[in-house]
Design a protein around this motif. Structure first.
Motif, mmCIF file in Angstrom:
data_model
loop_
_atom_site.group_PDB
_atom_site.id
_atom_site.type_symbol
_atom_site.label_atom_id
_atom_site.label_comp_id
_atom_site.label_asym_id
_atom_site.label_seq_id
_atom_site.Cartn_x
_atom_site.Cartn_y
_atom_site.Cartn_z
ATOM 1 N N ARG A 1 46.310 114.261 -32.035
ATOM 2 C CA ARG A 1 47.271 115.081 -31.300
ATOM 3 C C ARG A 1 48.342 115.534 -32.279
ATOM 4 O O ARG A 1 48.973 114.725 -32.961
ATOM 5 C CB ARG A 1 47.908 114.327 -30.132
ATOM 6 C CG ARG A 1 48.795 115.246 -29.269
ATOM 7 C CD ARG A 1 49.290 114.535 -28.020
ATOM 8 N NE ARG A 1 48.211 114.165 -27.124
ATOM 9 C CZ ARG A 1 47.633 114.980 -26.258
ATOM 10 N NH1 ARG A 1 48.011 116.258 -26.183
ATOM 11 N NH2 ARG A 1 46.657 114.558 -25.477
ATOM 12 N N LEU A 2 48.539 116.830 -32.360
ATOM 13 C CA LEU A 2 49.476 117.385 -33.326
ATOM 14 C C LEU A 2 50.900 117.306 -32.790
ATOM 15 O O LEU A 2 51.128 117.405 -31.579
ATOM 16 C CB LEU A 2 49.109 118.831 -33.640
ATOM 17 C CG LEU A 2 47.649 119.107 -34.025
ATOM 18 C CD1 LEU A 2 47.501 120.527 -34.537
ATOM 19 C CD2 LEU A 2 47.159 118.116 -35.055
ATOM 20 N N PRO A 3 51.895 117.163 -33.670
ATOM 21 C CA PRO A 3 53.281 117.017 -33.220
ATOM 22 C C PRO A 3 53.943 118.328 -32.825
ATOM 23 O O PRO A 3 55.054 118.326 -32.315
ATOM 24 C CB PRO A 3 53.974 116.421 -34.454
ATOM 25 C CG PRO A 3 53.195 116.957 -35.615
ATOM 26 C CD PRO A 3 51.768 117.009 -35.137
ATOM 27 N N ALA B 1 54.244 119.432 -41.068
ATOM 28 C CA ALA B 1 54.934 119.805 -39.830
ATOM 29 C C ALA B 1 53.932 120.154 -38.732
ATOM 30 O O ALA B 1 54.185 119.911 -37.552
ATOM 31 C CB ALA B 1 55.880 120.973 -40.094
ATOM 32 N N LEU B 2 52.796 120.727 -39.107
ATOM 33 C CA LEU B 2 51.770 121.087 -38.131
ATOM 34 C C LEU B 2 50.905 119.897 -37.724
ATOM 35 O O LEU B 2 50.578 119.728 -36.547
ATOM 36 C CB LEU B 2 50.865 122.186 -38.694
ATOM 37 C CG LEU B 2 51.479 123.563 -38.946
ATOM 38 C CD1 LEU B 2 50.424 124.499 -39.512
ATOM 39 C CD2 LEU B 2 52.071 124.145 -37.672
ATOM 40 N N LEU B 3 50.527 119.069 -38.695
ATOM 41 C CA LEU B 3 49.539 118.012 -38.442
ATOM 42 C C LEU B 3 50.154 116.635 -38.254
ATOM 43 O O LEU B 3 49.514 115.747 -37.684
ATOM 44 C CB LEU B 3 48.525 117.962 -39.585
ATOM 45 C CG LEU B 3 47.742 119.247 -39.867
ATOM 46 C CD1 LEU B 3 46.734 119.014 -40.992
ATOM 47 C CD2 LEU B 3 47.040 119.755 -38.620
ATOM 48 N N GLY B 4 51.363 116.403 -38.768
ATOM 49 C CA GLY B 4 51.989 115.098 -38.648
ATOM 50 C C GLY B 4 51.171 114.015 -39.317
ATOM 51 O O GLY B 4 50.704 114.171 -40.452
ATOM 52 N N ASP B 5 50.952 112.902 -38.608
ATOM 53 C CA ASP B 5 50.192 111.778 -39.165
ATOM 54 C C ASP B 5 48.695 112.027 -39.167
ATOM 55 O O ASP B 5 47.924 111.140 -39.541
ATOM 56 C CB ASP B 5 50.490 110.495 -38.374
ATOM 57 C CG ASP B 5 51.915 110.006 -38.582
ATOM 58 O OD1 ASP B 5 52.475 110.295 -39.655
ATOM 59 O OD2 ASP B 5 52.460 109.354 -37.671
ATOM 60 N N ASN B 6 48.264 113.202 -38.749
ATOM 61 C CA ASN B 6 46.839 113.541 -38.793
ATOM 62 C C ASN B 6 46.423 114.073 -40.156
ATOM 63 O O ASN B 6 45.304 114.568 -40.315
ATOM 64 C CB ASN B 6 46.520 114.572 -37.713
ATOM 65 C CG ASN B 6 46.766 114.022 -36.323
ATOM 66 O OD1 ASN B 6 46.063 113.125 -35.868
ATOM 67 N ND2 ASN B 6 47.784 114.538 -35.645
#
Length: 437
Positions: free
Chosen positions: A121-123, A189-194
Protein backbone atom coordinates in the motif's frame (compact mmCIF):
# COMPACT_ATOMS: atom_id res chain seq x y z
CA UNK A 1 -1.28 -6.11 52.13
CA UNK A 2 -2.83 -7.69 49.08
CA UNK A 3 -1.28 -7.15 45.65
CA UNK A 4 -3.11 -4.76 43.37
CA UNK A 5 -4.13 -6.57 40.18
CA UNK A 6 -4.67 -4.38 37.12
CA UNK A 7 -7.45 -5.46 34.82
CA UNK A 8 -6.53 -6.58 31.32
CA UNK A 9 -7.89 -4.34 28.56
CA UNK A 10 -9.62 -7.47 27.18
CA UNK A 11 -10.60 -9.13 30.42
CA UNK A 12 -9.05 -12.19 32.04
CA UNK A 13 -9.48 -14.59 29.11
CA UNK A 14 -5.79 -14.65 28.18
CA UNK A 15 -4.52 -14.39 31.78
CA UNK A 16 -4.38 -17.71 33.67
CA UNK A 17 -3.39 -16.76 37.18
CA UNK A 18 0.07 -15.27 36.92
CA UNK A 19 0.67 -16.80 33.48
CA UNK A 20 -0.39 -15.78 30.03
CA UNK A 21 -2.37 -18.11 27.81
CA UNK A 22 -0.42 -17.43 24.62
CA UNK A 23 -3.10 -18.67 22.24
CA UNK A 24 -5.87 -16.59 23.83
CA UNK A 25 -3.58 -13.57 24.01
CA UNK A 26 -2.76 -13.80 20.29
CA UNK A 27 -6.43 -14.19 19.38
CA UNK A 28 -7.27 -11.06 21.36
CA UNK A 29 -4.32 -9.15 19.92
CA UNK A 30 -5.19 -10.06 16.32
CA UNK A 31 -8.80 -9.10 16.92
CA UNK A 32 -7.63 -5.66 18.01
CA UNK A 33 -4.85 -5.45 15.36
CA UNK A 34 -5.88 -7.59 12.35
CA UNK A 35 -2.87 -9.10 10.55
CA UNK A 36 -1.95 -12.02 8.34
CA UNK A 37 1.45 -13.69 8.11
CA UNK A 38 3.10 -14.77 4.85
CA UNK A 39 6.54 -16.43 4.90
CA UNK A 40 7.08 -15.12 8.42
CA UNK A 41 6.22 -11.52 7.52
CA UNK A 42 3.15 -9.74 8.89
CA UNK A 43 0.78 -7.78 6.66
CA UNK A 44 -2.04 -5.42 7.57
CA UNK A 45 -4.46 -3.42 5.47
CA UNK A 46 -1.59 -0.92 5.21
CA UNK A 47 0.68 -3.54 3.62
CA UNK A 48 3.85 -5.12 4.94
CA UNK A 49 4.85 -4.57 8.57
CA UNK A 50 8.37 -3.27 8.09
CA UNK A 51 9.30 -2.76 11.75
CA UNK A 52 8.42 -5.56 14.16
CA UNK A 53 9.75 -3.48 17.05
CA UNK A 54 6.46 -1.58 16.97
CA UNK A 55 4.60 -4.86 17.41
CA UNK A 56 6.91 -5.81 20.29
CA UNK A 57 6.27 -2.47 21.97
CA UNK A 58 2.50 -2.93 21.66
CA UNK A 59 2.74 -6.45 23.12
CA UNK A 60 4.85 -5.08 25.97
CA UNK A 61 2.14 -2.54 26.77
CA UNK A 62 -0.37 -5.38 27.07
CA UNK A 63 1.67 -7.76 29.22
CA UNK A 64 3.75 -5.37 31.35
CA UNK A 65 1.22 -5.27 34.25
CA UNK A 66 1.45 -9.07 34.60
CA UNK A 67 4.94 -10.18 33.56
CA UNK A 68 7.99 -9.07 35.53
CA UNK A 69 10.76 -11.38 34.28
CA UNK A 70 11.87 -12.94 31.01
CA UNK A 71 9.95 -10.31 29.07
CA UNK A 72 12.04 -10.40 25.82
CA UNK A 73 11.64 -14.18 25.58
CA UNK A 74 7.93 -13.97 26.32
CA UNK A 75 7.41 -11.36 23.59
CA UNK A 76 9.34 -13.52 21.10
CA UNK A 77 7.20 -16.55 21.98
CA UNK A 78 4.02 -14.54 21.55
CA UNK A 79 5.15 -13.29 18.14
CA UNK A 80 5.99 -16.83 17.04
CA UNK A 81 2.55 -18.04 18.15
CA UNK A 82 0.95 -15.12 16.37
CA UNK A 83 2.77 -16.05 13.14
CA UNK A 84 1.21 -19.50 13.23
CA UNK A 85 -2.23 -18.21 14.16
CA UNK A 86 -2.17 -15.52 11.46
CA UNK A 87 -0.72 -17.82 8.77
CA UNK A 88 -1.99 -17.11 5.27
CA UNK A 89 -1.30 -18.31 1.78
CA UNK A 90 0.40 -15.60 -0.33
CA UNK A 91 -1.98 -12.90 -1.47
CA UNK A 92 -2.61 -12.47 -5.20
CA UNK A 93 -0.27 -10.02 -6.92
CA UNK A 94 -2.78 -7.75 -8.58
CA UNK A 95 -1.46 -5.88 -11.59
CA UNK A 96 -4.75 -4.20 -12.46
CA UNK A 97 -4.95 -2.06 -9.32
CA UNK A 98 -2.83 0.02 -6.97
CA UNK A 99 -3.42 0.16 -3.22
CA UNK A 100 -3.10 3.78 -2.13
CA UNK A 101 -3.34 5.66 1.14
CA UNK A 102 -7.02 6.51 0.70
CA UNK A 103 -8.26 3.45 -1.18
CA UNK A 104 -7.78 1.31 -4.27
CA UNK A 105 -7.20 2.72 -7.74
CA UNK A 106 -8.03 0.44 -10.68
CA UNK A 107 -6.16 0.96 -13.93
CA UNK A 108 -9.53 1.00 -15.67
CA UNK A 109 -9.94 4.44 -14.05
CA UNK A 110 -12.20 3.44 -11.16
CA UNK A 111 -11.43 4.26 -7.53
CA UNK A 112 -12.97 2.93 -4.35
CA UNK A 113 -12.26 3.71 -0.71
CA UNK A 114 -11.62 0.10 0.30
CA UNK A 115 -8.89 -1.15 2.63
CA UNK A 116 -8.29 -4.87 2.23
CA UNK A 117 -5.21 -6.85 3.18
CA UNK A 118 -2.56 -6.18 0.57
CA UNK A 119 1.12 -6.75 -0.14
CA UNK A 120 1.89 -3.13 -1.01
CA UNK A 121 0.00 0.00 0.00
CA UNK A 122 1.55 3.26 -1.12
CA UNK A 123 1.68 6.26 1.24
CA UNK A 124 0.42 8.69 -1.39
CA UNK A 125 -3.31 9.38 -1.86
CA UNK A 126 -5.21 9.32 -5.13
CA UNK A 127 -6.49 12.78 -5.94
CA UNK A 128 -7.77 13.19 -9.50
CA UNK A 129 -7.84 16.96 -8.96
CA UNK A 130 -4.26 17.22 -7.72
CA UNK A 131 -2.45 20.25 -9.20
CA UNK A 132 0.19 19.77 -11.86
CA UNK A 133 3.59 18.97 -10.28
CA UNK A 134 5.32 22.12 -11.52
CA UNK A 135 8.57 21.68 -9.57
CA UNK A 136 8.88 18.05 -10.65
CA UNK A 137 8.26 18.73 -14.34
CA UNK A 138 10.78 21.56 -14.31
CA UNK A 139 13.36 19.34 -12.61
CA UNK A 140 12.83 16.48 -15.08
CA UNK A 141 13.15 18.84 -18.07
CA UNK A 142 16.50 20.04 -16.72
CA UNK A 143 17.68 16.50 -15.97
CA UNK A 144 16.71 14.62 -19.15
CA UNK A 145 16.47 15.25 -22.85
CA UNK A 146 12.88 15.75 -23.96
CA UNK A 147 12.63 12.44 -25.84
CA UNK A 148 13.84 10.51 -22.77
CA UNK A 149 11.28 11.94 -20.34
CA UNK A 150 8.51 9.51 -21.47
CA UNK A 151 10.85 6.62 -20.64
CA UNK A 152 11.29 7.80 -17.05
CA UNK A 153 7.55 8.47 -16.79
CA UNK A 154 6.76 4.93 -17.94
CA UNK A 155 9.32 3.34 -15.65
CA UNK A 156 8.11 5.18 -12.57
CA UNK A 157 4.58 4.06 -13.43
CA UNK A 158 5.88 0.53 -14.00
CA UNK A 159 7.16 0.49 -10.40
CA UNK A 160 3.65 1.11 -9.05
CA UNK A 161 2.44 -2.43 -9.83
CA UNK A 162 3.99 -5.82 -8.93
CA UNK A 163 4.96 -6.90 -12.43
CA UNK A 164 8.14 -7.90 -14.27
CA UNK A 165 6.58 -7.73 -17.74
CA UNK A 166 8.82 -4.83 -18.78
CA UNK A 167 11.95 -6.96 -18.21
CA UNK A 168 14.17 -3.89 -17.91
CA UNK A 169 16.20 -2.09 -15.26
CA UNK A 170 16.61 1.66 -15.52
CA UNK A 171 19.96 3.44 -15.47
CA UNK A 172 20.40 7.22 -15.21
CA UNK A 173 23.99 7.93 -16.20
CA UNK A 174 25.91 11.20 -16.00
CA UNK A 175 29.17 12.80 -14.91
CA UNK A 176 27.85 13.76 -11.48
CA UNK A 177 26.10 16.66 -9.83
CA UNK A 178 23.10 16.63 -12.16
CA UNK A 179 20.60 15.69 -9.44
CA UNK A 180 19.96 12.06 -10.40
CA UNK A 181 19.59 10.95 -6.79
CA UNK A 182 16.62 13.31 -6.33
CA UNK A 183 14.62 10.89 -8.46
CA UNK A 184 15.15 8.28 -5.75
CA UNK A 185 13.79 10.65 -3.09
CA UNK A 186 10.66 11.25 -5.16
CA UNK A 187 10.26 7.49 -5.59
CA UNK A 188 10.40 7.18 -1.80
CA UNK A 189 7.56 9.71 -1.53
CA UNK A 190 5.49 7.58 -3.92
CA UNK A 191 6.39 4.09 -2.67
CA UNK A 192 7.34 4.63 0.98
CA UNK A 193 8.51 1.39 2.62
CA UNK A 194 7.62 -0.53 -0.54
CA UNK A 195 11.08 0.36 -1.90
CA UNK A 196 14.57 0.22 -0.51
CA UNK A 197 17.96 1.72 -1.16
CA UNK A 198 20.65 -0.82 -1.88
CA UNK A 199 23.53 -1.94 -4.04
CA UNK A 200 23.15 -3.79 -7.33
CA UNK A 201 26.49 -5.49 -6.64
CA UNK A 202 25.27 -6.72 -3.26
CA UNK A 203 22.12 -8.21 -4.80
CA UNK A 204 24.27 -10.26 -7.16
CA UNK A 205 26.95 -11.38 -4.70
CA UNK A 206 25.29 -11.56 -1.26
CA UNK A 207 23.13 -14.70 -0.83
CA UNK A 208 20.82 -12.98 1.67
CA UNK A 209 20.31 -9.70 -0.21
CA UNK A 210 17.79 -11.18 -2.63
CA UNK A 211 15.40 -12.17 0.16
CA UNK A 212 15.46 -8.54 1.32
CA UNK A 213 13.76 -7.61 -1.97
CA UNK A 214 10.74 -9.83 -1.35
CA UNK A 215 7.47 -7.83 -1.31
CA UNK A 216 9.26 -4.66 -2.48
CA UNK A 217 8.23 -2.77 -5.60
CA UNK A 218 11.60 -1.19 -6.33
CA UNK A 219 15.22 -0.92 -5.28
CA UNK A 220 17.21 2.27 -5.86
CA UNK A 221 21.00 2.24 -6.13
CA UNK A 222 21.79 5.95 -6.12
CA UNK A 223 25.56 5.61 -6.54
CA UNK A 224 26.43 2.43 -8.41
CA UNK A 225 29.95 1.11 -8.06
CA UNK A 226 31.78 0.94 -11.37
CA UNK A 227 33.55 -2.34 -10.64
CA UNK A 228 32.53 -5.20 -12.93
CA UNK A 229 30.23 -7.88 -11.59
CA UNK A 230 31.78 -11.35 -11.23
CA UNK A 231 28.44 -12.87 -12.28
CA UNK A 232 25.08 -11.62 -13.54
CA UNK A 233 22.68 -14.56 -13.39
CA UNK A 234 20.77 -13.39 -10.29
CA UNK A 235 20.29 -9.85 -11.60
CA UNK A 236 19.02 -11.11 -14.96
CA UNK A 237 16.68 -13.58 -13.27
CA UNK A 238 15.14 -10.96 -10.96
CA UNK A 239 14.57 -8.49 -13.80
CA UNK A 240 12.62 -11.05 -15.82
CA UNK A 241 11.27 -13.28 -13.01
CA UNK A 242 8.05 -15.05 -13.95
CA UNK A 243 8.39 -17.92 -11.46
CA UNK A 244 9.19 -18.16 -7.73
CA UNK A 245 12.88 -17.87 -6.88
CA UNK A 246 14.93 -19.60 -4.20
CA UNK A 247 15.36 -17.11 -1.35
CA UNK A 248 17.44 -17.44 1.77
CA UNK A 249 17.38 -15.50 5.02
CA UNK A 250 20.26 -15.67 7.45
CA UNK A 251 19.92 -18.61 9.81
CA UNK A 252 16.74 -19.91 8.13
CA UNK A 253 15.87 -22.59 5.61
CA UNK A 254 15.65 -21.34 2.03
CA UNK A 255 12.21 -21.11 0.47
CA UNK A 256 10.48 -20.26 -2.79
CA UNK A 257 9.30 -16.67 -3.04
CA UNK A 258 8.15 -14.16 -5.66
CA UNK A 259 10.30 -11.17 -6.51
CA UNK A 260 8.93 -8.26 -8.52
CA UNK A 261 11.32 -5.54 -7.38
CA UNK A 262 12.43 -3.26 -10.20
CA UNK A 263 15.91 -1.68 -10.24
CA UNK A 264 16.57 2.03 -10.66
CA UNK A 265 20.31 2.67 -10.80
CA UNK A 266 22.08 6.04 -10.84
CA UNK A 267 25.78 6.45 -11.48
CA UNK A 268 28.63 7.72 -13.61
CA UNK A 269 28.76 4.66 -15.86
CA UNK A 270 26.88 1.58 -16.95
CA UNK A 271 26.88 -1.84 -15.34
CA UNK A 272 29.71 -4.10 -16.46
CA UNK A 273 30.46 -7.79 -16.13
CA UNK A 274 33.75 -9.64 -15.92
CA UNK A 275 32.53 -12.55 -18.01
CA UNK A 276 28.99 -12.09 -19.29
CA UNK A 277 29.02 -10.75 -22.87
CA UNK A 278 25.57 -12.07 -23.74
CA UNK A 279 22.81 -10.12 -25.42
CA UNK A 280 20.56 -10.96 -22.46
CA UNK A 281 22.79 -9.03 -20.08
CA UNK A 282 22.66 -5.81 -22.12
CA UNK A 283 19.08 -6.25 -23.31
CA UNK A 284 17.87 -5.81 -19.75
CA UNK A 285 19.49 -2.36 -19.42
CA UNK A 286 17.52 0.79 -20.19
CA UNK A 287 20.20 3.50 -20.15
CA UNK A 288 19.22 7.17 -20.07
CA UNK A 289 21.89 9.86 -20.40
CA UNK A 290 21.23 12.88 -18.19
CA UNK A 291 22.04 16.38 -19.35
CA UNK A 292 25.28 17.96 -18.23
CA UNK A 293 24.84 20.40 -15.38
CA UNK A 294 24.79 23.99 -16.58
CA UNK A 295 27.64 26.01 -15.07
CA UNK A 296 25.40 28.83 -13.88
CA UNK A 297 22.56 26.59 -12.63
CA UNK A 298 21.31 27.37 -9.14
CA UNK A 299 20.78 24.26 -7.03
CA UNK A 300 17.89 24.67 -4.62
CA UNK A 301 18.79 22.73 -1.42
CA UNK A 302 15.08 22.25 -0.73
CA UNK A 303 14.10 21.01 -4.19
CA UNK A 304 13.57 17.42 -2.97
CA UNK A 305 11.12 18.55 -0.28
CA UNK A 306 9.26 20.73 -2.78
CA UNK A 307 8.93 17.87 -5.26
CA UNK A 308 7.87 15.35 -2.61
CA UNK A 309 5.13 17.79 -1.60
CA UNK A 310 3.78 17.31 -5.14
CA UNK A 311 3.50 13.53 -4.68
CA UNK A 312 -0.21 13.39 -5.55
CA UNK A 313 0.39 15.21 -8.83
CA UNK A 314 3.47 13.11 -9.60
CA UNK A 315 1.37 9.98 -9.01
CA UNK A 316 -1.06 11.09 -11.74
CA UNK A 317 1.91 11.78 -14.02
CA UNK A 318 3.34 8.29 -13.36
CA UNK A 319 -0.07 6.67 -13.88
CA UNK A 320 -0.19 8.28 -17.32
CA UNK A 321 3.14 6.64 -18.10
CA UNK A 322 1.94 3.27 -16.77
CA UNK A 323 -1.17 3.33 -18.94
CA UNK A 324 0.94 4.16 -21.99
CA UNK A 325 3.36 1.34 -21.16
CA UNK A 326 0.52 -1.17 -20.88
CA UNK A 327 -0.93 0.00 -24.20
CA UNK A 328 2.52 -0.65 -25.71
CA UNK A 329 2.53 -4.22 -24.30
CA UNK A 330 5.19 -3.24 -21.76
CA UNK A 331 7.62 -2.01 -24.41
CA UNK A 332 9.22 1.18 -23.14
CA UNK A 333 9.41 4.29 -25.27
CA UNK A 334 13.06 4.36 -26.32
CA UNK A 335 14.81 7.27 -27.99
CA UNK A 336 17.57 6.85 -30.56
CA UNK A 337 19.94 8.16 -27.91
CA UNK A 338 18.95 5.41 -25.49
CA UNK A 339 19.31 2.75 -28.19
CA UNK A 340 22.78 4.11 -28.95
CA UNK A 341 23.63 3.99 -25.24
CA UNK A 342 22.88 0.27 -25.19
CA UNK A 343 25.02 -0.35 -28.26
CA UNK A 344 27.81 1.66 -26.67
CA UNK A 345 27.50 -0.40 -23.50
CA UNK A 346 27.83 -3.58 -25.54
CA UNK A 347 30.97 -2.24 -27.20
CA UNK A 348 32.42 -0.97 -23.95
CA UNK A 349 31.85 -4.30 -22.23
CA UNK A 350 33.02 -6.44 -25.12
CA UNK A 351 35.83 -5.18 -27.37
CA UNK A 352 35.38 -8.19 -29.66
CA UNK A 353 32.49 -6.28 -31.24
CA UNK A 354 34.78 -3.41 -32.21
CA UNK A 355 37.49 -5.82 -33.33
CA UNK A 356 35.06 -7.56 -35.68
CA UNK A 357 34.34 -4.16 -37.27
CA UNK A 358 38.04 -3.25 -37.66
CA UNK A 359 39.93 -3.06 -40.96
CA UNK A 360 43.39 -4.18 -41.96
CA UNK A 361 43.60 -7.26 -39.75
CA UNK A 362 41.28 -9.70 -41.53
CA UNK A 363 38.49 -9.77 -44.06
CA UNK A 364 35.34 -11.78 -44.51
CA UNK A 365 35.64 -14.30 -47.33
CA UNK A 366 33.27 -17.22 -47.72
CA UNK A 367 35.85 -19.79 -48.92
CA UNK A 368 38.61 -18.81 -46.45
CA UNK A 369 39.39 -20.45 -43.13
CA UNK A 370 41.35 -19.65 -39.99
CA UNK A 371 42.09 -21.57 -36.80
CA UNK A 372 40.73 -20.30 -33.49
CA UNK A 373 44.29 -19.90 -32.22
CA UNK A 374 45.42 -17.80 -35.19
CA UNK A 375 42.31 -15.64 -35.10
CA UNK A 376 42.82 -15.03 -31.38
CA UNK A 377 46.41 -14.02 -32.07
CA UNK A 378 45.17 -11.42 -34.56
CA UNK A 379 42.68 -10.21 -31.96
CA UNK A 380 45.42 -9.80 -29.32
CA UNK A 381 47.50 -7.86 -31.89
CA UNK A 382 44.54 -5.53 -32.47
CA UNK A 383 44.14 -5.09 -28.70
CA UNK A 384 47.84 -4.26 -28.31
CA UNK A 385 47.73 -1.66 -31.06
CA UNK A 386 44.50 -0.11 -29.75
CA UNK A 387 45.30 -0.06 -26.02
CA UNK A 388 42.66 -2.65 -25.25
CA UNK A 389 42.81 -5.56 -22.83
CA UNK A 390 42.13 -8.87 -24.61
CA UNK A 391 39.49 -11.18 -23.26
CA UNK A 392 40.29 -14.81 -22.54
CA UNK A 393 40.60 -17.22 -25.52
CA UNK A 394 37.52 -19.16 -24.41
CA UNK A 395 35.45 -15.94 -24.19
CA UNK A 396 36.67 -14.94 -27.66
CA UNK A 397 35.72 -18.24 -29.28
CA UNK A 398 32.42 -18.51 -27.37
CA UNK A 399 31.33 -15.07 -28.54
CA UNK A 400 32.08 -15.86 -32.19
CA UNK A 401 30.29 -19.20 -32.00
CA UNK A 402 27.20 -17.53 -30.51
CA UNK A 403 27.23 -14.83 -33.20
CA UNK A 404 28.49 -16.80 -36.21
CA UNK A 405 25.29 -16.06 -38.16
CA UNK A 406 25.73 -12.32 -37.54
CA UNK A 407 29.13 -12.44 -39.22
CA UNK A 408 28.36 -15.20 -41.78
CA UNK A 409 30.90 -17.49 -40.15
CA UNK A 410 30.82 -21.23 -39.65
CA UNK A 411 32.47 -22.87 -36.68
CA UNK A 412 34.28 -26.11 -37.52
CA UNK A 413 36.69 -28.59 -35.95
CA UNK A 414 38.11 -29.39 -39.34
CA UNK A 415 40.14 -26.25 -40.17
CA UNK A 416 43.72 -26.46 -41.40
CA UNK A 417 46.22 -24.47 -39.30
CA UNK A 418 49.71 -23.20 -40.23
CA UNK A 419 51.20 -26.57 -39.28
CA UNK A 420 48.87 -28.40 -41.70
CA UNK A 421 46.94 -29.96 -38.82
CA UNK A 422 43.16 -30.19 -38.52
CA UNK A 423 42.02 -28.00 -35.61
CA UNK A 424 39.08 -25.93 -34.45
CA UNK A 425 38.39 -22.70 -36.25
CA UNK A 426 36.09 -20.72 -38.51
CA UNK A 427 35.14 -20.69 -42.17
CA UNK A 428 34.57 -17.22 -43.62
CA UNK A 429 37.68 -15.37 -42.32
CA UNK A 430 40.89 -14.60 -44.17
CA UNK A 431 43.84 -13.10 -42.22
CA UNK A 432 45.48 -9.95 -43.56
CA UNK A 433 48.37 -9.90 -41.08
CA UNK A 434 51.00 -12.53 -40.37
CA UNK A 435 50.88 -14.01 -36.87
CA UNK A 436 53.01 -16.68 -35.29
CA UNK A 437 51.35 -19.16 -32.96
Amino acid sequence: MADIVLESPFGPEWLAGDKINELEFCKAFLEQHPMICIHGTFFTTDGRVTDENKLKKKILEWISPYVFAGIPKKITNLLDTMRVLAYSEPLPTYTDRIFLANGTYYLSGEFEESRDFCMNRLPVAYNPDAPEPVQWLKFVSQLLHEDDIPTLQEYMGYCLIPSNKGQQMLFLVGKGGEGKSRVGLVMRALLGDNMCNGSIQKVETNPFARADLEHLLAMVDDDMKLEALPQTNYIKTIVTAEQPLDLEKKGKQSYQGWLYSRFMVFGNGVMKSLYDRSEGFFRRQLILSVKEKEKDRYDDPFIAEKMCAEAEGILLWALEGLRRLIQQNFHFTTSERTKANREEAIRDGNNIVEFMESEGYFRFKSDAEISSTDFYAIYTLWCSENSEKPLAPRSFSSYLIQHEKDYNLEYSNNVMNQGNRRVRGFWGIEPLVKVFT
